[in-house]
Scaffold this motif. Structure first.
Motif, PDB file in Angstrom:
ATOM      1  N   HIS A  74       0.863  -1.184   0.000  1.00  0.00           N
ATOM      2  CA  HIS A  74       0.000   0.000   0.000  1.00  0.00           C
ATOM      3  C   HIS A  74       0.896   1.229   0.000  1.00  0.00           C
ATOM      4  CE1 HIS A  74      -3.536  -2.475   0.810  1.00  0.00           C
ATOM      5  NE2 HIS A  74      -2.751  -3.151   1.639  1.00  0.00           N
ATOM      6  N   HIS A  75       0.773   2.035  -1.037  1.00  0.00           N
ATOM      7  CA  HIS A  75       1.616   3.223  -1.185  1.00  0.00           C
ATOM      8  C   HIS A  75       0.980   4.399  -0.457  1.00  0.00           C
ATOM      9  CE1 HIS A  75       4.199   1.103  -3.936  1.00  0.00           C
ATOM     10  NE2 HIS A  75       3.122   0.665  -4.566  1.00  0.00           N
ATOM     11  N   VAL A  76       1.096   4.338   0.854  1.00  0.00           N
ATOM     12  CA  VAL A  76       0.610   5.403   1.733  1.00  0.00           C
ATOM     13  C   VAL A  76       1.791   5.821   2.603  1.00  0.00           C
ATOM     14  CG1 VAL A  76      -1.774   4.583   1.750  1.00  0.00           C
ATOM     15  CG2 VAL A  76      -0.160   3.719   3.458  1.00  0.00           C
ATOM     16  N   MET A  77       1.608   6.814   3.398  1.00  0.00           N
ATOM     17  CA  MET A  77       2.679   7.241   4.298  1.00  0.00           C
ATOM     18  C   MET A  77       2.286   6.906   5.724  1.00  0.00           C
ATOM     19  SD  MET A  77       5.060   8.077   2.534  1.00  0.00           S
ATOM     20  CE  MET A  77       6.315   8.990   3.382  1.00  0.00           C
ATOM     21  N   PRO A  78       3.008   6.116   6.430  1.00  0.00           N
ATOM     22  CA  PRO A  78       4.138   5.332   5.924  1.00  0.00           C
ATOM     23  C   PRO A  78       3.617   4.144   5.113  1.00  0.00           C
ATOM     24  CG  PRO A  78       3.751   4.785   8.222  1.00  0.00           C
ATOM     25  CD  PRO A  78       2.774   5.877   7.858  1.00  0.00           C
ATOM     26  N   PRO A  79       4.424   3.657   4.148  1.00  0.00           N
ATOM     27  CA  PRO A  79       3.996   2.514   3.328  1.00  0.00           C
ATOM     28  C   PRO A  79       3.763   1.288   4.212  1.00  0.00           C
ATOM     29  CG  PRO A  79       6.036   3.469   2.493  1.00  0.00           C
ATOM     30  CD  PRO A  79       5.749   4.121   3.809  1.00  0.00           C
ATOM     31  N   ASN A  80       2.813   0.467   3.819  1.00  0.00           N
ATOM     32  CA  ASN A  80       2.628  -0.785   4.548  1.00  0.00           C
ATOM     33  C   ASN A  80       2.292  -1.908   3.574  1.00  0.00           C
ATOM     34  OD1 ASN A  80      -0.322  -1.258   4.418  1.00  0.00           O
ATOM     35  ND2 ASN A  80      -0.438   0.644   5.580  1.00  0.00           N
ATOM     36  N   VAL A  81       2.426  -3.116   4.065  1.00  0.00           N
ATOM     37  CA  VAL A  81       2.219  -4.315   3.270  1.00  0.00           C
ATOM     38  C   VAL A  81       1.203  -5.181   3.990  1.00  0.00           C
ATOM     39  CG1 VAL A  81       3.332  -6.382   2.337  1.00  0.00           C
ATOM     40  CG2 VAL A  81       4.583  -4.224   2.406  1.00  0.00           C
ATOM     41  N   THR A  82       0.265  -5.736   3.241  1.00  0.00           N
ATOM     42  CA  THR A  82      -0.677  -6.688   3.825  1.00  0.00           C
ATOM     43  C   THR A  82      -0.558  -8.011   3.095  1.00  0.00           C
ATOM     44  OG1 THR A  82      -2.477  -5.933   2.399  1.00  0.00           O
ATOM     45  CG2 THR A  82      -2.369  -4.977   4.598  1.00  0.00           C
ATOM     46  N   TYR A  83      -0.919  -9.062   3.817  1.00  0.00           N
ATOM     47  CA  TYR A  83      -0.907 -10.420   3.287  1.00  0.00           C
ATOM     48  C   TYR A  83      -2.306 -10.979   3.421  1.00  0.00           C
ATOM     49  CZ  TYR A  83       4.101  -9.847   3.688  1.00  0.00           C
ATOM     50  OH  TYR A  83       5.378  -9.379   3.552  1.00  0.00           O
ATOM     51  N   ARG A  84      -2.696 -11.744   2.417  1.00  0.00           N
ATOM     52  CA  ARG A  84      -4.018 -12.374   2.459  1.00  0.00           C
ATOM     53  C   ARG A  84      -3.928 -13.732   1.792  1.00  0.00           C
ATOM     54  NH1 ARG A  84      -8.837  -9.773   0.936  1.00  0.00           N
ATOM     55  NH2 ARG A  84      -7.792  -7.794   1.131  1.00  0.00           N
ATOM     56  N   LEU A  85      -4.832 -14.630   2.175  1.00  0.00           N
ATOM     57  CA  LEU A  85      -4.874 -15.943   1.543  1.00  0.00           C
ATOM     58  C   LEU A  85      -5.421 -15.831   0.127  1.00  0.00           C
ATOM     59  CD1 LEU A  85      -6.332 -18.305   4.306  1.00  0.00           C
ATOM     60  CD2 LEU A  85      -3.953 -18.068   3.574  1.00  0.00           C
ATOM     61  N   THR A  86      -4.856 -16.608  -0.768  1.00  0.00           N
ATOM     62  CA  THR A  86      -5.415 -16.749  -2.112  1.00  0.00           C
ATOM     63  C   THR A  86      -6.530 -17.793  -2.021  1.00  0.00           C
ATOM     64  OG1 THR A  86      -3.935 -18.570  -2.676  1.00  0.00           O
ATOM     65  CG2 THR A  86      -3.151 -16.307  -3.168  1.00  0.00           C
ATOM     66  N   PRO A  87      -7.302 -17.970  -3.085  1.00  0.00           N
ATOM     67  CA  PRO A  87      -8.301 -19.043  -3.059  1.00  0.00           C
ATOM     68  C   PRO A  87      -7.667 -20.415  -2.756  1.00  0.00           C
ATOM     69  CG  PRO A  87      -8.820 -17.531  -4.813  1.00  0.00           C
ATOM     70  CD  PRO A  87      -7.476 -17.105  -4.272  1.00  0.00           C
ATOM     71  N   MET A  88      -6.491 -20.688  -3.308  1.00  0.00           N
ATOM     72  CA  MET A  88      -5.827 -21.953  -3.017  1.00  0.00           C
ATOM     73  C   MET A  88      -5.382 -21.994  -1.548  1.00  0.00           C
ATOM     74  SD  MET A  88      -2.795 -24.016  -5.001  1.00  0.00           S
ATOM     75  CE  MET A  88      -1.631 -22.667  -4.949  1.00  0.00           C
ATOM     76  N   GLY A  89      -4.926 -20.873  -1.009  1.00  0.00           N
ATOM     77  CA  GLY A  89      -4.558 -20.810   0.396  1.00  0.00           C
ATOM     78  C   GLY A  89      -5.746 -21.087   1.298  1.00  0.00           C
ATOM     79  N   ARG A  90      -6.915 -20.595   0.888  1.00  0.00           N
ATOM     80  CA  ARG A  90      -8.132 -20.862   1.668  1.00  0.00           C
ATOM     81  C   ARG A  90      -8.452 -22.353   1.672  1.00  0.00           C
ATOM     82  NH1 ARG A  90     -10.879 -18.257   4.399  1.00  0.00           N
ATOM     83  NH2 ARG A  90     -10.230 -16.240   3.660  1.00  0.00           N
ATOM     84  N   THR A  91      -8.240 -23.038   0.534  1.00  0.00           N
ATOM     85  CA  THR A  91      -8.504 -24.484   0.514  1.00  0.00           C
ATOM     86  C   THR A  91      -7.512 -25.219   1.415  1.00  0.00           C
ATOM     87  OG1 THR A  91      -7.145 -24.977  -1.447  1.00  0.00           O
ATOM     88  CG2 THR A  91      -9.481 -24.403  -1.823  1.00  0.00           C
ATOM     89  N   LEU A  92      -6.287 -24.728   1.526  1.00  0.00           N
ATOM     90  CA  LEU A  92      -5.329 -25.332   2.463  1.00  0.00           C
ATOM     91  C   LEU A  92      -5.835 -25.160   3.888  1.00  0.00           C
ATOM     92  CD1 LEU A  92      -2.649 -26.665   3.244  1.00  0.00           C
ATOM     93  CD2 LEU A  92      -1.616 -24.370   3.189  1.00  0.00           C
ATOM     94  N   TYR A  93      -6.301 -23.973   4.213  1.00  0.00           N
ATOM     95  CA  TYR A  93      -6.840 -23.743   5.551  1.00  0.00           C
ATOM     96  C   TYR A  93      -8.009 -24.687   5.822  1.00  0.00           C
ATOM     97  CZ  TYR A  93      -9.291 -21.762   9.478  1.00  0.00           C
ATOM     98  OH  TYR A  93      -9.932 -21.616  10.677  1.00  0.00           O
ATOM     99  N   GLU A  94      -8.922 -24.795   4.871  1.00  0.00           N
ATOM    100  CA  GLU A  94     -10.087 -25.668   5.049  1.00  0.00           C
ATOM    101  C   GLU A  94      -9.669 -27.129   5.212  1.00  0.00           C
ATOM    102  OE1 GLU A  94     -12.373 -24.650   1.612  1.00  0.00           O
ATOM    103  OE2 GLU A  94     -12.970 -22.705   2.460  1.00  0.00           O
ATOM    104  N   ALA A  95      -8.655 -27.550   4.456  1.00  0.00           N
ATOM    105  CA  ALA A  95      -8.193 -28.938   4.533  1.00  0.00           C
ATOM    106  C   ALA A  95      -7.496 -29.232   5.858  1.00  0.00           C
ATOM    107  CB  ALA A  95      -7.252 -29.241   3.372  1.00  0.00           C
ATOM    108  N   THR A  96      -6.847 -28.239   6.438  1.00  0.00           N
ATOM    109  CA  THR A  96      -6.068 -28.473   7.661  1.00  0.00           C
ATOM    110  C   THR A  96      -6.800 -28.066   8.940  1.00  0.00           C
ATOM    111  OG1 THR A  96      -4.947 -26.345   7.384  1.00  0.00           O
ATOM    112  CG2 THR A  96      -3.855 -28.299   6.479  1.00  0.00           C
ATOM    113  N   THR A  97      -7.968 -27.476   8.816  1.00  0.00           N
ATOM    114  CA  THR A  97      -8.727 -27.071  10.001  1.00  0.00           C
ATOM    115  C   THR A  97      -8.962 -28.243  10.952  1.00  0.00           C
ATOM    116  OG1 THR A  97      -9.742 -25.197   8.900  1.00  0.00           O
ATOM    117  CG2 THR A  97     -10.908 -26.062  10.804  1.00  0.00           C
ATOM    118  N   PRO A  98      -9.343 -29.424  10.461  1.00  0.00           N
ATOM    119  CA  PRO A  98      -9.506 -30.544  11.411  1.00  0.00           C
ATOM    120  C   PRO A  98      -8.204 -30.886  12.145  1.00  0.00           C
ATOM    121  CG  PRO A  98     -10.590 -31.051   9.339  1.00  0.00           C
ATOM    122  CD  PRO A  98      -9.791 -29.794   9.118  1.00  0.00           C
ATOM    123  N   LEU A  99      -7.078 -30.818  11.470  1.00  0.00           N
ATOM    124  CA  LEU A  99      -5.793 -31.090  12.117  1.00  0.00           C
ATOM    125  C   LEU A  99      -5.487 -30.029  13.169  1.00  0.00           C
ATOM    126  CD1 LEU A  99      -3.129 -32.624  12.381  1.00  0.00           C
ATOM    127  CD2 LEU A  99      -2.249 -31.233  10.496  1.00  0.00           C
TER     128      LEU A  99
END
Length: 133
Positions: A74-99
């Motif tokens: 994000h090009h703001v002052m001060p600059p910052n970076v965010t991370y988010r799950l992709t659709p494939m990352g969400r399927t990993l979360y769903e697959a590992t939730t029981p574990l």
């Protein structure tokens, strides 16, 4: 994927590498926290107990490289970076939730089993103390 005798052929070496990455000490914890929505680096650092800044950086880069996480600057002052799950990352979360759920539910039992084992002092694979020659 081809089949042999009705079974899918798997590239065991490549699968082992991916399983090693998602099964490492930190990746699933980061994925679990990102399931709650986009997070800044510092938020993740505070949320993932015990992770160092360097290890969080390495983990996020690996997850991004494998297509499980996106990084947005994000090009703001001060600059910052965010991370988010992709659709494939969400399927990993769903697959590992029981574990993850199993792990949290069984922590007291694992702690008790470890304490009992450690109290016995039994460290040989067969349960007997090796003799000296």
């Amino acid at each position: 994927m081809g089949t042999t005798s009705g079974r899918p052929q798997h590239n065991a070496g490549r699968a082992r590498v991916v399983l090693g990455m998602v099964g490492d000490k930190w990746s699933l914890l980061v994925v679990c926290h990102l399931d709650q929505g986009p997070r800044r680096f510092t938020e993740l650092k505070r949320a993932v107990d015990g992770i160092s800044q360097r290890m969080l950086t390495v983990t996020l880069r690996g997850l991004e490289r494998d297509g499980l996480v996106t990084r947005t600057v994000h090009h703001v002052m001060p600059p910052n970076v965010t991370y988010r799950l992709t659709p494939m990352g969400r399927t990993l979360y769903e697959a590992t939730t029981p574990l993850l759920r199993w792990t949290v539910e069984h922590l007291p039992h694992i702690d008790a089993a470890r304490a009992a084992y450690d109290a016995r002092g039994d460290t040989s694979p067969t349960g007997s103390v090796p003799s000296e020659h």
